[in-house]
Design an enzyme around this catalytic site. Structure first.
Site, short mmCIF file in Angstrom:
data_model
loop_
_atom_site.label_atom_id
_atom_site.label_comp_id
_atom_site.label_asym_id
_atom_site.label_seq_id
_atom_site.Cartn_x
_atom_site.Cartn_y
_atom_site.Cartn_z
N LYS A 81 0.84 -1.20 0.00
CA LYS A 81 0.00 0.00 0.00
C LYS A 81 0.88 1.25 0.00
O LYS A 81 1.71 1.45 0.89
CB LYS A 81 -0.92 0.01 1.22
CG LYS A 81 -1.99 -1.07 1.19
CD LYS A 81 -2.88 -1.03 2.41
CE LYS A 81 -3.92 0.06 2.32
NZ LYS A 81 -4.90 -0.02 3.45
N ILE A 82 0.65 2.07 -1.01
CA ILE A 82 1.36 3.35 -1.15
C ILE A 82 0.32 4.46 -1.22
O ILE A 82 -0.61 4.37 -2.02
CB ILE A 82 2.24 3.36 -2.42
CG1 ILE A 82 3.32 2.27 -2.33
CG2 ILE A 82 2.88 4.73 -2.63
CD1 ILE A 82 4.17 2.13 -3.58
#
Length: 379
Positions: free
Chosen positions: A140-141
């Site tokens: 997750k960015i």
């Protein structure tokens, strides 16, 4: 499995659980939800981990071992969280294999304190990808301006990405462009595009929370009529943009090279306003090729009494546009809303991360103290 969940899946919605904990994994509860509630993926975030660490004794043995080894709190956090995510990936691996990589995905977030630092985010994504070492992982960015090039860089290296904290339509368009760029670079590097997965997590309930607060402050009858509808309208327009972007020539070239589309994921789907239906952000956002990640309470509510009337997105674009125009007419500044939500989203995850660091730090210290006491004494 409930008939409601069966129908939801048949409409093309993948059901993911927005939660993970060592206790859920150890007791087999996640496997049960996969089997009985058709859960086909898991998302996590710093708040979820902070909550998991604050309850029960499931982490005690690992914390003690980490204390004995003398690791610092930063390393301990990575060891603990990646252990859970790796275990979750193994539980979901049969789903991943059965769906040929479409589902069975488990997400872990980069340190949220890096949300405004591109190079450090890229390095952290590489480290987490290496530490978990599972093909069904998603990193997750956050969809900050600084996160966009990190998304492209990670994808270019074959790292599957869950883009998180998306609130605005403009930013969502930029996220899709970053996805395209990452896959184009991966193709140029000779990577197999069919093995790279991505979802774009578009947040829903927080939009209503912020906009309804502003509508209440405006206080007019026209403003009151708009409450509780903005999150769904915003998400529906995101799906319209998804259809536009993924019908482009740019995407068709990537698809021909074996790429999979970046699916829209509806996040923040637990209803925060008790006056709204508890399944609102599920039954009003039914569209093919989407993911809905739900807290367990929402999942249970959907299984029990949600309505699944069919596609509730693609026939509602005009209404969604009209709602956004009505918000503007009563004085709600959309651009300011999404800016505030992004800043608050990053800040909340940073706060949860710091809480997690504090919790583990205290537990490490307590374990070291117990071991010291046990080893004390002498003649």
């Amino acid at each position: 499995m409930s008939e409601t969940l069966r129908r939801l899946t048949a409409e093309g919605v993948s059901i993911w659980l927005d939660d993970i904990s060592r206790e859920r994994l150890r007791t087999g509860n996640l496997e049960q939800l996969v089997r009985e509630k058709n859960v086909t993926g898991v998302t996590s975030n710093p708040t979820i981990f902070a909550k998991a660490l604050s309850k029960g004794s499931a982490y005690d043995d690992q914390v003690r071992d980490l204390a004995v080894r003398g690791v610092d709190v930063e390393e301990a956090v990575r060891a603990i969280t990646t252990y859970d995510i790796r275990w979750g990936c193994d539980v979901l691996r049969p789903v991943h294999d059965r769906t040929e990589g479409l589902d069975g995905r488990v997400s872990i977030e980069v340190d949220p304190r890096l949300a405004r630092e591109t190079e450090k985010t890229i390095a952290e994504a590489r480290a987490l990808w290496w530490m978990v070492d599972r093909p069904n992982l998603l990193i997750k960015i956050p969809a900050t301006v600084e996160g966009l090039p990190a998304i492209s860089a990670a994808l270019a290296e074959g790292i599957s990405v869950n883009v998180t904290l998306i609130f605005s339509l403009e930013r969502y368009g930029q996220v899709v462009d970053a996805f395209f760029e990452g896959l184009e670079r991966a193709r140029a590097n000779g990577r197999d595009l069919s093995q790279i997965a991505s979802v774009a997590s578009f947040f829903v309930s927080r939009v209503d929370t912020e906009i309804d607060k502003r509508l209440d402050k405006i206080g007019s009858a026209e403003a009151a009529k708009l409450r509780g509808k903005s999150g769904v309208a915003n998400a529906r327009l995101a799906y319209a943009l998804y259809e536009e972007k993924f019908s482009s020539e740019r995407w068709q070239a990537l698809k021909a090279a074996g790429a999979r589309p970046q699916r829209p994921l509806w996040a923040s789907t637990g209803v925060k306003d008790p006056t709204l239906p508890d399944t609102l952000y599920v039954d009003q956002l039914i569209a093919p090729g989407t993911v809905n990640t739900m807290p367990e309470a929402t999942l249970e509510a959907v299984a029990d009494h949600a309505e699944v009337p069919g596609n509730t997105v693609q026939n509602a674009y005009d209404d969604a546009r009209a709602h956004m125009e009505a918000l503007k007419a009563v004085g709600v500044d959309y651009d300011d809303v999404v800016r505030v939500l992004e800043d608050e989203g990053v800040e909340k995850f940073e706060t949860s991360w710091n809480e997690l660091l504090g919790t583990i730090g205290r537990e490490l210290e307590a374990a070291r103290s117990r071991d010291g006491a046990a080893g004390g004494g002498g003649a």
